[in-house]
Design an enzyme around this catalytic site. Structure first.
Site, short mmCIF file in Angstrom:
data_model
loop_
_atom_site.label_atom_id
_atom_site.label_comp_id
_atom_site.label_asym_id
_atom_site.label_seq_id
_atom_site.Cartn_x
_atom_site.Cartn_y
_atom_site.Cartn_z
CB CYS A 91 -1.87 7.20 1.57
SG CYS A 91 -3.29 6.89 2.04
CD GLU A 125 -3.22 -0.91 0.46
OE1 GLU A 125 -3.24 0.02 -0.15
OE2 GLU A 125 -3.81 -2.10 0.20
P1 NAD Z 1 8.13 4.81 5.28
O1 NAD Z 1 8.10 3.86 3.94
O2 NAD Z 1 9.03 5.56 5.35
O3 NAD Z 1 7.84 3.95 6.51
C1 NAD Z 1 6.74 2.91 6.65
C2 NAD Z 1 7.29 1.94 7.50
O4 NAD Z 1 8.43 1.16 7.12
C3 NAD Z 1 7.67 2.38 8.81
O5 NAD Z 1 7.33 1.24 9.94
C4 NAD Z 1 9.29 2.09 8.90
O6 NAD Z 1 9.83 2.07 9.88
C5 NAD Z 1 9.47 0.84 8.01
N1 NAD Z 1 10.59 1.08 7.37
C6 NAD Z 1 11.36 1.83 6.75
N2 NAD Z 1 12.50 1.65 6.24
C7 NAD Z 1 12.42 0.34 5.86
C8 NAD Z 1 13.25 -0.60 5.52
N3 NAD Z 1 14.09 -0.27 4.79
N4 NAD Z 1 12.83 -2.03 5.69
C9 NAD Z 1 11.64 -2.23 6.21
N5 NAD Z 1 10.69 -1.47 6.85
C10 NAD Z 1 11.27 -0.21 6.79
O7 NAD Z 1 6.48 5.41 5.14
P2 NAD Z 1 5.95 6.87 5.87
O8 NAD Z 1 7.02 7.98 5.79
O9 NAD Z 1 5.96 6.15 7.40
O10 NAD Z 1 4.58 6.91 5.44
C11 NAD Z 1 4.68 7.76 4.32
C12 NAD Z 1 4.25 7.13 3.07
O11 NAD Z 1 3.17 6.18 3.34
C13 NAD Z 1 3.62 8.23 1.88
O12 NAD Z 1 4.31 7.70 0.64
C14 NAD Z 1 2.31 7.53 1.81
O13 NAD Z 1 1.52 7.93 0.54
C15 NAD Z 1 2.31 6.25 2.13
N6 NAD Z 1 1.15 5.82 2.61
C16 NAD Z 1 0.09 4.87 1.96
C17 NAD Z 1 -0.96 4.55 2.48
C18 NAD Z 1 -1.77 3.42 1.71
O14 NAD Z 1 -2.69 3.11 2.39
N7 NAD Z 1 -1.74 3.29 0.43
C19 NAD Z 1 -1.39 4.94 3.50
C20 NAD Z 1 -0.50 5.85 4.43
C21 NAD Z 1 0.55 6.11 3.86
#
Ligand code: NAD
Length: 474
Positions: free
Chosen positions: A251, A217
């Protein structure tokens, strides 16, 4: 369970869940419903703490937005799952073609096993727990790795989940990207990731090692298309609320607008009066969420600076003309007019209260502009007649669509929620979520007397004759 990226505790927890699943591979309806009930009770009993933890993590986050967009959404998801669970769990018989008769065919729905969920910070409870609802309803054991950017909420989740669930049933693992990396390397039976497209790629690579099935997602740039006949005054508050809920850190927030050039001034005026009505002040206003941290605040400020430097007109909607200190991380809703594709705000996902307004002259041009970008998570369109709506639906590919409003397609559990292309793959909510964590097993039952022996070797004339008949029956 926190802070051990080394993986010893993480590995032990995973092994315990795997063992527990192996001891109960097909949890009954009652067991699953009890898990959902405990999850509902957890949200209900800790409402005040969850609201306070999220507010503390953001700086300002209205209790109402937390109660609606996080807690209510989870509760509604649980209710929906509870109501439909018995039906979702049932195995189904499906038609068997004449050439396979008198055999019979069924699809058996089976939990996948141990699932992992990695969630982001922007709706730190809803985006963590809604996938968990699906995983538990589907009969899995589940581990959750919430975001490190909302540490108070994640710690609270860890504590309250631990108080209502056995660790081998549902457990929370806290930590940052390193823990996330170790987590994504575990041989889960399904991994569900919500977050950025960049990290999504890393998750997909890690999951590929174990051939772990994945739901991604992700985010992206969701357009809001304004048709030439749209009522700008009526749409402005809907567009503004969709953009400014959680200060745009959503998002599926409309990321940029596509409007006919001759409607732009009217749109700016209507958006300005909507913002003034919704948020008469910004600084001391508890209804207007702050940006999550300094890094994101600086990122958003840089998007505005970059657009301005490249010739955009910047319209800051700050109804009270307040000074908004950087340290409070309240960013005034900002419109960017006369934008170009080389501006960062037109290339990256914004994820904040900045709304570029791009223009088009013909409907075809608007469609071409949408299709020139990676496939968005959401698409919004205001106005337009039925044929143009149909054309828009058929000529663009987006995760989901709301007509004449923003965000609401997310809220119906009967609609699949998910992205496509760069905005992700797989979907959840309602039965789609249940199925994401379910293996649909194909089962064919051959009766004692079946004419299949007619197709056995040695291959002679009989084979050809039977195949000829089968072709007629197919
Ligand atoms: P992010 O990708 O930075 O982090 C998401 C999660 O992944 C966190 O728990 C983080 O600790 C973990 N993470 C970070 N690096 C990782 C790695 N290398 N390996 C495994 N896990 C890792 O995202 P964010 O900044 O927390 O959220 C914002 C983003 O999420 C935006 O791009 C937004 O559009 C998207 N988003 C999508 C939805 C959806 O439903 N499609 C909903 C909300 C947010």
């Amino acid at each position: 369970m926190s802070g051990n990226p080394g993986g010893d505790t993480l590995g032990a927890l995973f092994a315990a869940q795997r063992m527990a699943f192996d001891a109960e591979r097909n949890p009954s309806f009652a067991v699953r419903r009890d898990r959902l009930d405990r999850l509902a009770a957890l949200v209900d009993a800790n409402e005040a703490e969850l609201v306070a933890a999220i507010a503390a993590d953001f700086g300002v986050r209205p209790a109402q937005e937390t109660r609606l967009a996080e807690l209510f959404m989870v509760t509604a998801g649980i209710r929906h799952a509870r109501r439909n669970l018995r039906r979702w769990m049932r195995s189904r018989s499906v038609p068997t073609p004449l050439y396979l008769r008198p055999g019979g065919s069924r699809i058996v729905r089976q939990p996948r096993g141990v699932a992992g969920v990695i969630s982001p910070w922007n709706y730190p409870v809803q985006l963590a727990l809604l996938p968990i609802v699906a995983a538990l309803a589907a009969g899995n054991r589940v581990l959750l790795k919430p975001s490190e950017l909302t540490p108070k909420t994640s710690a609270l989740l860890e504590r309250i989940v631990g108080s209502r669930f056995a660790a081998d049933e549902f457990a929370v693992v806290t930590g940052g990207a390193e823990v996330g990396q170790a987590f994504a390397r575990l041989p889960f039976d399904h991994l569900f990731f919500t977050g950025s497209t960049r990290v999504g790629r890393e998750i997909a690579r890690a999951a590929a090692e174990n051939l772990t099935p994945l739901t991604l997602e992700l985010g992206g740039k969701s357009p809001a298309l304004i048709h030439a006949d749209a009522d700008v005054e009526a749409l402005a508050p809907r567009l503004a609320v969709g953009k400014l809920l959680n200060a745009g850190q959503t998002c599926i927030a409309p990321d940029y607008v596509l409007a006919p050039a001759d409607r732009v001034d009217a749109l700016i005026e209507a958006l300005a009066s909507s913002v003034a009505a919704l948020y008469p002040q910004l600084g001391a206003n508890p209804d207007y969420t702050s940006i999550i941290n300094d890094r994101h605040y600086a990122r958003l400020a840089a998007l505005i600076d970059d657009a301005e430097a490249k010739g955009a007109r910047v319209v800051r909607l700050n109804p009270g003309n307040e000074f908004l200190p950087e340290r409070a991380r309240k960013l005034a809703p900002t419109l960017l007019v006369d934008v170009r594709d080389d501006m960062a705000a037109m290339r990256e996902e914004i994820f904040g209260p900045i709304l570029p307004i791009d223009t088009y002259t013909t409907f075809d041009e608007a469609i071409a502009k949408i299709n020139a970008r990676p496939r968005p998570l959401a698409l919004y369109a205001f106005g337009g007649d039925a044929p143009s709506r149909l054309r828009l639906l058929q000529q663009t590919i987006a995760g989901g669509v709301t007509f004449d409003d923003t965000l609401w397609h997310f809220c119906n559990e009967e609609l699949p929620f998910g992205g496509v292309g760069a905005s992700g793959y797989g979907a959840y909510h309602g039965e789609r979520g249940f199925l994401a964590f379910t293996h649909e097993k194909a089962v064919f039952m051959q009766p004692r007397f079946a004419p299949t022996w007619l197709l056995y070797p040695p291959y002679r004339k009989r084979f050809d004759a039977v195949l000829k008949i089968l072709k007629q029956l197919a």
